[in-house]
Write a protein that holds these residues in place. Structure first.
Motif, PDB file in Angstrom:
ATOM      1  N   SER A   1      37.266  94.844  58.989  1.00 26.95           N
ATOM      2  CA  SER A   1      38.205  94.164  60.014  1.00 26.95           C
ATOM      3  C   SER A   1      39.612  94.710  59.643  1.00 26.95           C
ATOM      4  CB  SER A   1      38.239  92.677  59.606  1.00 26.95           C
ATOM      5  OG  SER A   1      39.211  92.483  58.637  1.00 26.95           O
ATOM      6  N   ASP A   2      40.873  94.608  60.416  1.00 34.36           N
ATOM      7  CA  ASP A   2      41.867  95.122  60.205  1.00 34.36           C
ATOM      8  C   ASP A   2      42.411  94.024  59.498  1.00 34.36           C
ATOM      9  OD1 ASP A   2      44.353  96.601  59.927  1.00 34.36           O
ATOM     10  OD2 ASP A   2      44.547  96.754  62.068  1.00 34.36           O
ATOM     11  N   TRP A   3      43.664  94.271  58.459  1.00 35.43           N
ATOM     12  CA  TRP A   3      44.200  93.355  57.693  1.00 35.43           C
ATOM     13  C   TRP A   3      44.495  92.177  58.204  1.00 35.43           C
ATOM     14  CZ3 TRP A   3      46.514  94.853  53.015  1.00 35.43           C
ATOM     15  CH2 TRP A   3      47.344  93.824  52.226  1.00 35.43           C
ATOM     16  N   GLY A   4      43.877  91.232  57.600  1.00 31.37           N
ATOM     17  CA  GLY A   4      43.776  89.795  58.014  1.00 31.37           C
ATOM     18  C   GLY A   4      43.315  89.126  59.521  1.00 31.37           C
ATOM     19  N   SER A   5      42.826  90.206  60.270  1.00 27.47           N
ATOM     20  CA  SER A   5      42.493  89.888  61.712  1.00 27.47           C
ATOM     21  C   SER A   5      41.524  88.792  61.964  1.00 27.47           C
ATOM     22  CB  SER A   5      42.175  91.238  62.221  1.00 27.47           C
ATOM     23  OG  SER A   5      40.950  91.673  61.954  1.00 27.47           O
TER      24      SER A   5
ATOM     25  N   SER B   1      41.269  88.557  54.711  1.00 25.81           N
ATOM     26  CA  SER B   1      41.525  87.194  55.094  1.00 25.81           C
ATOM     27  C   SER B   1      40.867  86.222  54.270  1.00 25.81           C
ATOM     28  CB  SER B   1      40.616  87.214  56.549  1.00 25.81           C
ATOM     29  OG  SER B   1      41.567  87.621  57.629  1.00 25.81           O
ATOM     30  N   SER B   2      39.881  86.701  53.551  1.00 26.10           N
ATOM     31  CA  SER B   2      39.249  85.719  52.288  1.00 26.10           C
ATOM     32  C   SER B   2      38.390  84.776  53.088  1.00 26.10           C
ATOM     33  CB  SER B   2      40.180  85.042  51.154  1.00 26.10           C
ATOM     34  OG  SER B   2      41.059  85.956  50.715  1.00 26.10           O
ATOM     35  N   ALA B   3      38.011  85.026  54.098  1.00 29.27           N
ATOM     36  CA  ALA B   3      37.359  84.076  54.822  1.00 29.27           C
ATOM     37  C   ALA B   3      35.662  84.202  54.817  1.00 29.27           C
ATOM     38  CB  ALA B   3      37.537  84.472  56.560  1.00 29.27           C
ATOM     39  N   TYR B   4      35.347  85.488  54.930  1.00 31.02           N
ATOM     40  CA  TYR B   4      33.951  85.558  54.371  1.00 31.02           C
ATOM     41  C   TYR B   4      33.579  84.922  53.123  1.00 31.02           C
ATOM     42  CZ  TYR B   4      33.141  88.709  58.300  1.00 31.02           C
ATOM     43  OH  TYR B   4      33.032  89.513  59.753  1.00 31.02           O
ATOM     44  N   VAL B   5      34.311  85.408  52.027  1.00 29.46           N
ATOM     45  CA  VAL B   5      34.042  84.842  50.642  1.00 29.46           C
ATOM     46  C   VAL B   5      34.112  83.614  50.814  1.00 29.46           C
ATOM     47  CG1 VAL B   5      36.323  85.259  49.573  1.00 29.46           C
ATOM     48  CG2 VAL B   5      34.271  85.730  48.060  1.00 29.46           C
ATOM     49  N   ALA B   6      34.982  82.730  51.463  1.00 29.62           N
ATOM     50  CA  ALA B   6      35.334  81.457  51.209  1.00 29.62           C
ATOM     51  C   ALA B   6      34.030  80.622  52.117  1.00 29.62           C
ATOM     52  CB  ALA B   6      36.520  80.730  51.789  1.00 29.62           C
ATOM     53  N   HIS B   7      33.701  81.137  53.381  1.00 38.79           N
ATOM     54  CA  HIS B   7      32.748  80.242  54.043  1.00 38.79           C
ATOM     55  C   HIS B   7      31.354  80.793  54.603  1.00 38.79           C
ATOM     56  CE1 HIS B   7      36.580  78.153  54.623  1.00 38.79           C
ATOM     57  NE2 HIS B   7      37.282  79.288  55.216  1.00 38.79           N
ATOM     58  N   LEU B   8      31.205  82.167  54.281  1.00 42.13           N
ATOM     59  CA  LEU B   8      29.778  82.500  54.679  1.00 42.13           C
ATOM     60  C   LEU B   8      28.612  81.871  54.207  1.00 42.13           C
ATOM     61  CD1 LEU B   8      30.214  86.306  55.471  1.00 42.13           C
ATOM     62  CD2 LEU B   8      30.291  84.471  57.034  1.00 42.13           C
TER      63      LEU B   8
END
Ligand code: BGC
Length: 759
Positions: free
Chosen positions: A290-294, A325-332
């Protein structure tokens, strides 16, 4: 099982299948090795591979105890990080790699990424400038230099090349790409990918390349960075996609998606782009970052309600790695448990990333890139300096040279140099040169001082911007201070030649640096006009990261040299061109407008239904009432100290069909008095088509060098491939019909002929 045991299990199980030092690993064997690792991984560890963090911790400093850095550190130790960016130097890379390899349960090495956009510490010209060379070998070499230097400091991945076709000079990031043309852009994309990746990704001097930003980013409305993008399929397929496809075909191992939405769907969450076009139609088997935080930016886009939903959308759309974004590590993991994301989707993304790690040789030797002695020997070495100097000279474009003011005489001249940029050792480094030291470029003044035969005086005249030097966050504010004008004007009065170095500071283009006024920033236009009043013998040296609108200068100033932001060797390159030790051969990769109101202006425009005035004094045709339609300098334009004459454009036949072809030839003669290089350009026009075609499309070019008086026949081939485009049938194909062919030294002054394609 202890982590030590499993770590050993990975190594032995992979080495049972194939010996680590075998030079060639077939695809099948590679897949087996990847699967053998994947089988050992928990869901959380697979997700960890999809997580990329920015450098969070000074290795030499204290261990982070709290806050974001502490969380990232804990994630790293728990095997929940697959890659890091912006970590600089072998010492830091090794320390982080050691944690990944020796302290995590499975010991999977990290990939280290960095924006090596035009060099690591030894800086080559900005990519737009390099594109002006049209010299694919030199561009490839420049990328190879960047790769070698970056690899020596422990890096194995660059977020380059940016292959966004850019038509809008207001957009600051045009400096980072190859300009406005899909054909030239594709050739340069290939050269850059090959330069970075070389033939062997396991070699110590090669790194992964990354084609970005997929897709449409350069079409941000009104040239404002990160803005909305709304373009139709024909433009996407025929203009935007070709350089990405070329990069994929050239074997680029990673793609980056982009910040923008495309026709209502953010690129990061866009399954059409990432799953259909890239991974299915083009069979891309590397990974997408992804791009930075995208991923999280899909929330303000209005496409995801929170980070969890953003993660779900992004992974399902084919975005394999999450940058910051730390979204994957938090939610996947939760999303898999809830059935919103299939575990096979995670497996696919993790498999792609692991495969690339194997290809880099990291499983065989995670410290492959970590050798302090090699780092010391390599960074900034003399061969790199020579390489970037050569690239810089080739990137310069001569825009105007009346009365043969250039090249400068080497003795007996009183030369006055004016402009803050002439004495600036940071600005020439341009934007995106994160690892280079401030003040490390050769200034124009220093370059000129090496020529001892003339009397050289310097007067600043005016700054470009007001103070401040912090690179990433800063907004450069134009100065209004004219207190230096009088000194410059006085000095100019008695000079034989005045060299004025004007334009944008290196940090006035690049990411987040869109402009609505693309003239000379600040008080520089006024300075130019004031100096001109006392001495019109001016050589204007432009420094800029985008096309500028300089109609006054074009009308009045006898000699204009486009010198962009040329990197570490900038001053030497410009001085050698001004003194004629290098005869300029660059050609513009982007149209220069007369006026910002014409933007976006590009050579491959559509004709419209009202292209010309048919009734005297009618206003009802496609034009402006206050400006011409034509550019100031067209795409492909650039002069030499010598002159070239084109004649005898001939075609081997005027029709072809099926897999046949037509040979096009033209005679080019050097009619001037210097040896020079010329980029001979071939364009076509498809007159009637199922989807309207541009008035001209570049389809080939060749650089030749001719002695004074010499001539050469230059040949091109036109075949089915040349005339293919994305038709109304939604496929790439050649449509029968009438065509024009043009050959010349730029996109406007051409010889022309006709041909027909019969099915
Ligand atoms: C840019 C990318 C870059 C990334 C990492 C983003 O802001 O758009 O091109 O690679 O940052 O630095």
């Amino acid at each position: 099982m202890s982590f030590v045991f499993i770590t050993i299990a990975i190594w032995s199980c992979s080495s049972k299948i194939i010996q680590p030092k075998v030079a060639f690993v077939s695809k099948n064997q590679l897949e087996i090795r990847v699967d053998s690792v994947l089988k050992l991984m928990t869901l959380e560890e697979k997700i960890g591979q999809l997580n990329q963090y920015n450098g969070f911790w000074e290795i030499t400093g204290p261990t982070p105890k709290e806050g974001q850095a502490a969380k990232k550190y804990a994630d790293l130790k728990n095997g929940l990080v697959g890659s890091m960016l912006n970590v600089k130097g072998v010492k830091d890379v090794r320390a982080l790699q050691k944690i990944a390899v020796e302290e995590t349960r499975l010991g999977i090495p990290l990939i280290f990424g960095f924006d090596v956009i035009h060099g690591y510490k030894t800086i080559s010209p900005i990519p737009l400038a390099e594109a002006a060379s049209w010299d694919l070998k030199e561009i490839k070499k420049s990328a190879a230099i960047a790769a070698e230097e970056a690899a020596s400091v422990g890096l194995n991945w660059t977020f380059a090349p940016m292959v966004d076709v850019s038509r809008d000079a207001r957009w600051g990031r045009v400096m980072e790409g190859a300009g406005e043309d899909p054909y030239l852009g594709s050739q340069i994309a290939i050269a850059r990918v090959q330069g970075f990746q070389g033939d062997d990704l396991k070699a110590r001097n090669t790194i992964l390349a990354c084609a970005k930003h997929f897709a449409g980013y350069a079409f941000a409305e009104s040239g404002r960075d990160y803005n909305t993008v709304d373009i139709g399929e024909s433009t996407l397929q025929n203009i935007v996609f070709p350089p990405f496809k070329a990069a994929a075909d050239a074997g680029v191992r990673t793609f980056m998606n982009s910040f923008n939405e495309l026709n209502g769907i953010p690129a990061t969450g866009n399954a059409y782009l990432q799953r259909k076009i890239l991974k299915s139609d083009w069979n891309f088997d590397g990974f997408v970052v992804s791009d930075w935080g995208s991923i999280n930016e899909m929330i303000p886009h209005g496409f995801a309600k929170d980070s969890k939903q953003a993660a779900e959308i992004a992974i399902n759309a084919g975005s394999d790695m999450d940058m910051e974004s730390s979204a994957y590590v938090a939610h996947l993991a939760a999303l898999v448990k809830e059935g919103k994301v299939q575990e096979s989707t995670i497996d696919d993304a993790a498999r792609r990333i692991l495969k690339v790690k194997f290809e880099l040789g990291l499983f065989d030797n995670p410290y492959l890139y970590c050798d302090e002695n090699y780092e010391k020997e390599t960074v900034g070495k003399a061969a790199f300096q020579e390489g970037v100097l050569e690239m810089a000279k080739k990137s310069i474009v001569l825009l105007k040279n009346e009365k043969e003011l250039l090249p400068l005489k080497k003795s007996g001249q009183k030369i006055v140099v004016i402009g803050a940029l002439a004495n600036d050792k940071t600005s020439p480094l341009g934007s995106w040169r994160i690892a280079a030291d401030d003040n490390s470029a050769v200034s124009l003044l220093e370059g000129l001082q090496k020529y001892k035969g003339n009397q050289l005086t310097y007067a600043k005249g005016a700054d470009v911007t007001v103070g401040r030097t912090q690179f990433i966050w800063e907004t450069k504010i134009n100065t209004t201070d004219k207190s230096g004008f009088s000194e410059a004007i006085a000095a100019a009065k008695t000079a034989d030649v005045v060299i004025m170095s004007l334009g944008e500071h290196g940090l006035q283009s690049g990411e987040g640096r869109s402009r609505t006024d693309i003239g000379l920033p600040g008080v520089q236009q006024e300075l130019l006009e004031e100096v001109y009043k006392v001495n019109p013998n001016i050589v204007l040296v432009l420094n800029n990261g985008r096309p500028l609108a300089i109609p006054w200068a074009d009308e009045k100033i006898p000699a204009i040299v486009e010198a962009w932001h040329l990197g570490t060797q900038s001053g030497n390159a410009i001085a050698q061109v001004l003194y004629g030790d290098y005869n300029p051969s660059g050609k513009l990769p982007m149209t220069f407008p007369r006026n910002v109101g014409q933007v976006p202006i590009y050579y491959n425009y559509k004709n419209t239904g009202r292209p010309v005035m048919t009734e005297p004094d009618s206003v009802f045709w496609s034009h402006y009432i206050d400006e011409k339609n034509t550019p100031l300098y067209p795409f492909g334009y650039g002069l030499s100290y010598t002159q070239f004459e084109y004649s005898d454009l001939s075609l081997s036949q005027n029709t072809f069909s099926g897999d046949g072809q037509i040979e096009v030839s033209v005679t080019v003669k050097n009619t001037g008095k210097y040896t020079g290089k010329e980029v001979v350009q071939l364009y076509i026009r498809d007159l009637i088509a199922s989807v309207t075609r541009p008035v001209k499309e570049l389809k080939g070019f060749e650089m030749i060098e001719l002695q004074p008086g010499a001539s050469q026949r230059v040949n091109f081939t036109i075949n089915k491939k040349t005339i293919e485009f994305f038709t109304a049938q939604s496929k790439w194909e050649a449509e029968p019909g009438d065509f024009k062919v043009f050959v010349g030294g730029n996109s406007v002054q051409t010889l022309e002929n006709d041909f027909q394609y019969l099915k």
